[in-house]
Design an enzyme around this catalytic site. Sequence first.
Site, PDB file in Angstrom:
ATOM      1  N   ASN A   1       0.881  -1.174   0.000  1.00 55.49           N
ATOM      2  CA  ASN A   1       0.000   0.000   0.000  1.00 55.49           C
ATOM      3  C   ASN A   1       0.914   1.218   0.000  1.00 55.49           C
ATOM      4  O   ASN A   1       1.447   1.593   1.035  1.00 55.49           O
ATOM      5  CB  ASN A   1      -0.894  -0.019   1.241  1.00 55.49           C
ATOM      6  CG  ASN A   1      -1.715   1.253   1.379  1.00 55.49           C
ATOM      7  OD1 ASN A   1      -1.826   2.030   0.432  1.00 55.49           O
ATOM      8  ND2 ASN A   1      -2.289   1.464   2.552  1.00 55.49           N
TER       9      ASN A   1
ATOM     10  N   GLU B   1      -6.965   4.955   7.577  1.00 54.51           N
ATOM     11  CA  GLU B   1      -6.709   6.369   7.233  1.00 54.51           C
ATOM     12  C   GLU B   1      -7.899   6.961   6.497  1.00 54.51           C
ATOM     13  O   GLU B   1      -8.225   8.142   6.658  1.00 54.51           O
ATOM     14  CB  GLU B   1      -5.403   6.476   6.410  1.00 54.51           C
ATOM     15  CG  GLU B   1      -4.192   6.216   7.303  1.00 54.51           C
ATOM     16  CD  GLU B   1      -2.964   5.669   6.600  1.00 54.51           C
ATOM     17  OE1 GLU B   1      -2.895   5.718   5.357  1.00 54.51           O
ATOM     18  OE2 GLU B   1      -2.067   5.176   7.309  1.00 54.51           O
TER      19      GLU B   1
ATOM     20  N   GLY C   1       2.322   2.322  10.702  1.00 56.38           N
ATOM     21  CA  GLY C   1       3.309   3.382  10.525  1.00 56.38           C
ATOM     22  C   GLY C   1       3.971   3.824  11.820  1.00 56.38           C
ATOM     23  O   GLY C   1       4.631   4.851  11.858  1.00 56.38           O
TER      24      GLY C   1
ATOM     25  N   SER D   1       3.274  -2.088  10.418  1.00 60.92           N
ATOM     26  CA  SER D   1       4.718  -2.155  10.639  1.00 60.92           C
ATOM     27  C   SER D   1       5.299  -3.542  10.370  1.00 60.92           C
ATOM     28  O   SER D   1       6.207  -3.994  11.076  1.00 60.92           O
ATOM     29  CB  SER D   1       5.056  -1.675  12.051  1.00 60.92           C
ATOM     30  OG  SER D   1       4.619  -0.330  12.216  1.00 60.92           O
TER      31      SER D   1
ATOM     32  N   LYS E   1       0.232   4.232  -0.409  1.00 62.38           N
ATOM     33  CA  LYS E   1      -0.401   5.452   0.136  1.00 62.38           C
ATOM     34  C   LYS E   1      -0.110   6.637  -0.798  1.00 62.38           C
ATOM     35  O   LYS E   1      -0.011   6.438  -2.007  1.00 62.38           O
ATOM     36  CB  LYS E   1       0.077   5.715   1.567  1.00 62.38           C
ATOM     37  CG  LYS E   1      -0.065   4.468   2.453  1.00 62.38           C
ATOM     38  CD  LYS E   1       0.076   4.768   3.899  1.00 62.38           C
ATOM     39  CE  LYS E   1       0.045   3.461   4.683  1.00 62.38           C
ATOM     40  NZ  LYS E   1      -0.045   3.660   6.110  1.00 62.38           N
TER      41      LYS E   1
ATOM     42  N   HIS F   1      -9.502   1.336   4.583  1.00 62.66           N
ATOM     43  CA  HIS F   1      -8.261   1.575   5.334  1.00 62.66           C
ATOM     44  C   HIS F   1      -8.558   2.544   6.476  1.00 62.66           C
ATOM     45  O   HIS F   1      -9.352   3.478   6.326  1.00 62.66           O
ATOM     46  CB  HIS F   1      -7.183   2.136   4.407  1.00 62.66           C
ATOM     47  CG  HIS F   1      -5.831   2.110   5.020  1.00 62.66           C
ATOM     48  ND1 HIS F   1      -5.436   3.035   5.964  1.00 62.66           N
ATOM     49  CD2 HIS F   1      -4.797   1.253   4.875  1.00 62.66           C
ATOM     50  CE1 HIS F   1      -4.205   2.743   6.354  1.00 62.66           C
ATOM     51  NE2 HIS F   1      -3.794   1.669   5.710  1.00 62.66           N
TER      52      HIS F   1
ATOM     53  N   GLU G   1      -5.637  -4.710  10.432  1.00 71.76           N
ATOM     54  CA  GLU G   1      -4.597  -3.700  10.642  1.00 71.76           C
ATOM     55  C   GLU G   1      -4.884  -2.929  11.928  1.00 71.76           C
ATOM     56  O   GLU G   1      -5.663  -1.966  11.915  1.00 71.76           O
ATOM     57  CB  GLU G   1      -4.579  -2.710   9.478  1.00 71.76           C
ATOM     58  CG  GLU G   1      -4.312  -3.347   8.133  1.00 71.76           C
ATOM     59  CD  GLU G   1      -3.699  -2.345   7.169  1.00 71.76           C
ATOM     60  OE1 GLU G   1      -2.573  -2.571   6.750  1.00 71.76           O
ATOM     61  OE2 GLU G   1      -4.344  -1.321   6.872  1.00 71.76           O
TER      62      GLU G   1
HETATM   63  C1  PEP Z   1      -0.915   0.244   6.095  1.00 70.53           C
HETATM   64  O1  PEP Z   1      -1.194   1.408   6.292  1.00 70.53           O
HETATM   65  O2  PEP Z   1      -1.645  -0.476   5.378  1.00 70.53           O
HETATM   66  C2  PEP Z   1       0.280  -0.283   6.739  1.00 70.53           C
HETATM   67  C3  PEP Z   1       0.301  -1.540   7.054  1.00 70.53           C
HETATM   68  O3  PEP Z   1       1.298   0.607   7.002  1.00 70.53           O
HETATM   69  P1  PEP Z   1       2.731   0.299   7.659  1.00 70.53           P
HETATM   70  O4  PEP Z   1       3.203  -1.015   7.079  1.00 70.53           O
HETATM   71  O5  PEP Z   1       3.583   1.444   7.238  1.00 70.53           O
HETATM   72  O6  PEP Z   1       2.512   0.210   9.122  1.00 70.53           O
END
Ligand code: PEP
Length: 252
Positions: A9, A99, A175, A215, A11, A97, A169
Site C-alpha cells: 500500500n 486512514e 506506521g 509495521s 499510500k 483503510h 490492521e
Molecule cells: C498500512 O497502512 O496499510 C500499513 C500496514 O502501514 P505500515 O506497514 O507502514 O505500518
Amino acid sequence: MRRNIVAGNWKMNTTVPEGVQLAKEVCEAVSAAQGLKCDVIVGVPFTHLTAVREVIDIEKVGLAAQNCADHVSGAYTGEVSAAMVASTGANYVILGHSERRGYYNETPEMLKTKVDLALENGLKVIFCCGESLEEREAGKVEDVIKAEISESLFHLTAEQWANIVIAYEPIWAIGTGKTATSDQAEEVHAFIRGLVAEKFGDEIAGDTTILYGGSCKPSNAAELFAKPDIDGGLIGGASLKAGDFMGIVTAF
Ligand code: PEP
C-alpha cells in the site's frame, strides 16, 4: 483454496515516474524469484494505475487502487469510480483503510456501497479492519472487528465473498514501528476466521485470505506469516523499496 498474498500500500507516495520505476523493480524481482509462495500486489495512487499497468505483468503482480467512490458516476468532483479503476486494468481495490475511515469519515454504510460497486466492476476487494489503541485497552477488539466486517461485508453472497480479502490492521501498529506480536495478530485473525465461518461456513472461512498489516517488515514477516491464520500482509512503509518489499514477499 486459500491463497497467501503480500500487497503493498504505497499510500500518497511517489510521483508517477518514481512509481513506475518501483513497480518495474518489483515485477522484475517477482519474475526472477523461484518458487514464491504468495501472490504479490502493488496498491498505487489513482494517478499511477494506467502507467504501472503498462510496465507490470498482471499475471505476476496484481494491481490495486487504494480507494474508489461510493457512487457509480456523475457530479462528484475529484472522485474516482470503481468502473474507472477497473478500466485501467487494475484487478484489486483496497477499501476501508483506517486512514480513509479516520481522515475522510468513511462509514460502514459507505464502505458497503463501495464494496458492491467494486465487485460489480470485477475488482477484488482488500477490506481493512482494525482497532485503535483505546479500543484495545478497553477490551473492545472483537466488537470493533465484528462491527466493521459484518456491517460492510455480511450482505454479500458466498459467491461474492470469494473476491474478498480481509486485512487486519491494528491502527496503533500502522506506521508506528509497533508491530502486533505474532500471538496478538493470530488471536484476531482466528477470531475473524471464526466470524466468517459463522456466516458462510467452515469451508469458505478456510479459503478466506486474511492479511496482517501494521509495521510489517522483512525482520518480522516470517514469524507473523508462520501463524496458521495469517495468510500474508498489507505493507505500507516497507513496500516503498523493492528490496524491503521482496524481503517480505520471500518470508513465506
Ligand atoms: C498500512 O497502512 O496499510 C500499513 C500496514 O502501514 P505500515 O506497514 O507502514 O505500518
